[in-house]
Every structure is written in structure tokens, then in C-alpha cells.
Design an enzyme around this catalytic site. Structure first.
Site, short mmCIF file in Angstrom:
data_model
loop_
_atom_site.label_atom_id
_atom_site.label_comp_id
_atom_site.label_asym_id
_atom_site.label_seq_id
_atom_site.Cartn_x
_atom_site.Cartn_y
_atom_site.Cartn_z
N ARG A 1 -2.50 -73.70 19.98
CA ARG A 1 -1.65 -73.04 20.99
C ARG A 1 -2.17 -71.63 21.28
NH1 ARG A 1 2.59 -70.33 19.52
NH2 ARG A 1 3.29 -71.81 17.96
N LYS B 1 -5.43 -80.42 41.25
CA LYS B 1 -5.88 -80.69 42.62
C LYS B 1 -7.41 -80.62 42.69
CE LYS B 1 -1.44 -80.80 43.01
NZ LYS B 1 -0.62 -79.68 43.42
N TYR C 1 4.48 -74.03 48.34
CA TYR C 1 4.56 -75.30 47.64
C TYR C 1 6.02 -75.60 47.28
CZ TYR C 1 3.91 -78.72 43.92
OH TYR C 1 3.99 -79.83 43.14
N ASP D 1 -1.53 -68.06 45.09
CA ASP D 1 -1.76 -69.44 44.68
C ASP D 1 -2.98 -69.92 45.48
OD1 ASP D 1 -1.75 -72.22 44.37
OD2 ASP D 1 0.43 -72.33 44.21
C1 LIG Z 1 0.54 -79.04 43.08
C2 LIG Z 1 0.71 -77.61 43.35
C3 LIG Z 1 1.37 -76.77 42.44
C4 LIG Z 1 1.99 -77.30 41.16
O1 LIG Z 1 1.05 -77.83 40.31
P1 LIG Z 1 1.33 -79.01 39.23
O2 LIG Z 1 0.01 -79.19 38.61
O3 LIG Z 1 1.81 -80.20 40.01
O4 LIG Z 1 2.38 -78.52 38.31
C5 LIG Z 1 1.46 -75.42 42.75
N1 LIG Z 1 0.95 -74.93 43.89
C6 LIG Z 1 0.33 -75.70 44.80
C7 LIG Z 1 -0.22 -75.08 46.03
C8 LIG Z 1 0.19 -77.07 44.56
O5 LIG Z 1 -0.42 -77.83 45.47
#
Ligand SMILES: *Cc1c(COP(=O)(O)O)cnc(C)c1O
Length: 378
Positions: A46, A195, A98, A170
């Protein structure tokens, strides 16, 4: 070294015992101490793990930060970034963000832990008006989701820093190869590595990257106390996926451009959102701020939700699914899928209509993608 070379060679130097060419997976929860006072570099997974650290060092370098934490999901990364803020502060956020970010921020607001104003961050008057004495941070997504609106990051950080506000971006939609928010002064970058970074739809993961030592200490502390860090095997999968990031991003973009151009000419399509199109309102800014336009496209189908639904049911190559950024093409309906957490009246104000569809354009053969949409729209 060029980021592409770094991506391919990441982790080659960590196995001193056997000089393995790929990153070893340190699938262990704990590490033996050398003696009572002295750990041998790692103590407990961790707190730190060599496989995860390889990924964290790579992400920090690619984004131009001083340190990073790889987390169990993108939302875990977002939670860690928010944990840097004190309770009760106010923040500004991209209004078509998001869906999960919206859900979390709205929840924290209901609990009285944070206060949020959702707005178009590119509108200086709206921004100025939204600022309160308790405002401490700006949360930005550029391009936004699902409308692919572009926000000028240097202009935004100049505004924020002149008022002592932190800027958190983000960067999931573009990856550090296509956009480096820290080059424009952004303080923290978050990713859903689920992603594009992993890119193969087989891991859920995230990351937070810090621009300076103080913020890095804060995110490292939040990660080790909260504990939502990424498992070694998943970190290894993300590292493996990232080796081909540059090839994949190029293929996503070429295909997305072809798909967006096809849709823009189609009589059944009301409008297309893709900053790579010269007609897109964000095109000039995206060209200056980004090194590419990415693989996400959204479009509105003429005839309302009933017609949009038909398209969703008819595609064969584009799979009807949440998520994005994998090698396979996906189609989604933001209003009932990724953005279902937003109340209908809020979605209408923002422009996330019931007949809006979102595509994550994959790396398949271009003609198959275009043909699939053609038959679905026919
Ligand atoms: C998918 C996504 C998230 C969240 O991510 P997870 O891996 O599903 O928890 C946050 N921001 C954006 C722009 C995303 O596409």
C-alpha cells in the site's frame, strides 16, 4: 529522450538480479526488512511497490510533474486530488464533466464537505461571477465530456493563479502524448488509466500527477492513508498497454477524423462535436494547445431520441458500452449511460441532449467503422 522511447523502455532497469527486459510484477503485499530499523527500500505494497512505482515514475515524467500515484480507478484518483483540498472550500468545475465526477462533487456538496459551481470555464464573466471568498480550486476537463468543448488552459491558469487557486485537470481524453496540462501551469493532473493509457479495456485504474513537491507529498499521503492504490498486476498491465500508446493514439485520431467527416456530411446528423473538424468552435485553440485531436466524437441525430436509439441498436462494429479509449470502437448514449447521474434539466441546460450519441473511435479498419455508421443511420 523522446516520450515514445521512454514509453517503450519503461521499467527495464528495475530488475538488477536478472536484468529482465520487461517490468517484473512484484506480486507481494510485504517486503522483508534488513533489520529492525531498516527497510530494504520497500515495506508494504500500500505504501509502495516497485511495479507500481515504475508506472508512477513514467506518468510523472510524461506529464512533466515531480511525482504521481497510480490508483485503483480513475475515481480513486479524483478522490485523492480532492483530498488535497480542505473541507468546506468552494470549487469551480467544467459543466459538462465526466458523469462520475459530477456525481461525486454533487454528493460531497450535499454532505456539506465541498461547494461546487458548474460552469463554462471558458467564459471569463461567468468565472468571475462564480468566485467566492472560499474558492480554492478549479476542476477542468478539456476537451470536455461528452461535448468535446475546449478550454484555454494558459488563460485559465493565469486567472486561477492570480487569485491563489489550484488548477486540477482531468487529461483522460487526450493522454500526455496529445496534451500536457502542466506545460500551461496546471497543478494536478488526473487520469482514468482505464481509457487510453491502458487502452485494451481490461483494467480499471487511475493516476494523479503533482506539479511540485508540496502537492506530491499531499497526494502520496492521501494515497497511503486512503489506500486506493493500484494493484501490482494491474499496474503492470497499464505499463504494457502504454508501450503502444503512440501508435494507438495515431490510429484513433485518423479514424476519428474520418468518422467525424462522414457524420458531418450525413443528412440524418444534426451536428457533430470533434475539435479536429475545421468547423468546430474549439478547432483553433485545440490546434495550439494539443498535439492531436484524439479519438472521441459525439453527434446529435435528427429526429430526436427515437432515431438516436435506432442507431444505438443497429451498430455492429461499434459496441454499445460505457467507457472509452480501448482499441475497440464503442458507442454510448450519455443521457442514460455515462451522464445518467446528471438531472435531466441540468443536462438540457448544458446541451447533453437525449439524441446525442458518443463514440469512442477504435483502431479497426476505417472503412468498416464508416460503413457501420452508414448502415446504422440508413
Ligand atoms: C472514465 C473516466 C473517469 C473515471 O475513471 P474510472 O477509471 O472509471 O474510475 C474520470 N474522468 C474521465 C474523463 C473518464 O472518462
Amino acid at each position: 529522450m523522446d516520450p515514445v522511447t521512454r514509453l517503450v523502455h519503461a521499467g527495464q532497469d528495475i530488475d538488477r538480479a536478472y536484468r529482465s527486459v520487461t517490468t517484473p510484477i512484484y506480486q507481494t503485499s510485504t517486503f522483508r526488512f534488513e533489520d529492525v530499523e531498516r527497510a530494504g527500500g520497500y515495506e508494504y505494497t500500500r505504501l509502495g511497490n516497485p511495479t507500481r512505482h515504475t508506472l508512477e515514475a513514467l506518468l510523472a515524467e510524461l506529464e512533466g510533474g515531480v511525482g504521481a500515484v497510480a490508483t485503483a480507478s480513475g475515481m480513486a484518483a479524483i478522490s485523492i486530488a480532492l483530498a488535497v483540498l480542505e473541507a468546506g472550500v468552494h470549487l469551480l468545475c467544467t459543466r459538462d464533466c465526466y458523469g462520475g465526477t459530477y456525481r461525486l462533487l454533487a454528493h460531497l456538496q450535499r454532505q456539506g464537505k465541498l461547494e461546487v459551481t458548474f460552469l463554462d470555464l471558458g467564459d471569463p464573466a461567468a468565472r468571475e461571477e462564480a468566485i467566492k471568498p472560499t474558492t480554492r480550486a478549479i476542476w477542468v476537463e478539456t476537451p470536455s465530456n461528452p461535448l468535446l468543448r475546449t478550454t484555454d488552459l494558459s488563460e485559465l491558469t493565469a486567472f486561477a493563479h492570480s487569485r491563489g487557486l489550484l488548477v486540477i485537470a482531468d487529461n483522460t481524453f487526450l493522454s500526455p502524448l496529445l496534451q500536457r496540462p502542466m506545460d500551461f501551469g496546471v497543478d494536478l493532473v488526473v487520469h482514468s488509466t482505464t481509457k487510453y493509457l491502458n487502452g485494451h479495456a481490461d483494467v480499471v485504474g487511475g493516476a494523479v500527477i503533482a506539479r511540485n513537491e508540496e502537492l506530491n507529498r499531499a497526494i502520496q499521503f492521501a494515497a497511503k492513508t486512503g489506500g486506493a492504490v493500484q494493484a501490482p498486476f494491474d499496474a503492470w498491465l497499464v505499463l504494457r498497454g502504454m508501450k503502444t500508446l503512440h501508435l494507438r493514439m495515431a490510429a484513433h485520431e485518423e479514424n476519428a477524423r474520418a468518422v467525424a467527416q462522414f457524420l458531418a456530411r450525413h443528412p440524418k446528423v444534426e451536428r457533430v462535436h470533434y475539435p479536429g473538424l475545421e468547423t468546430d468552435p474549439g478547432h483553433t485553440l485545440a490546434k495550439r494547445q494539443q498535439r492531436g485531436f484524439g479519438g472521441m466524437v459525439s453527434f446529435a441525430v435528427r429526429g430526436g431520441q427515437a432515431e438516436a436509439r435506432k442507431v444505438l441498436q443497429r451498430t455492429r462494429v461499434f459496441a454499445l458500452a460505457e467507457s472509452l479509449g480501448g482499441v475497440e470502437s464503442l458507442i454510448g448514449h450519455p443521457a442514460t449511460m455515462s451522464h445518467a447521474a446528471m438531472p435531466p434539466e441540468y443536462r438540457r441546460v448544458v446541451g447533453i441532449d437525449d439524441h446525442l450519441l458518443r463514440l469512442s473511435v477504435g483502431i479497426e479498419a476505417r472503412q468498416d467503422l464508416v460503413a457501420d455508421l452508414e448502415q446504422a443511420l440508413a
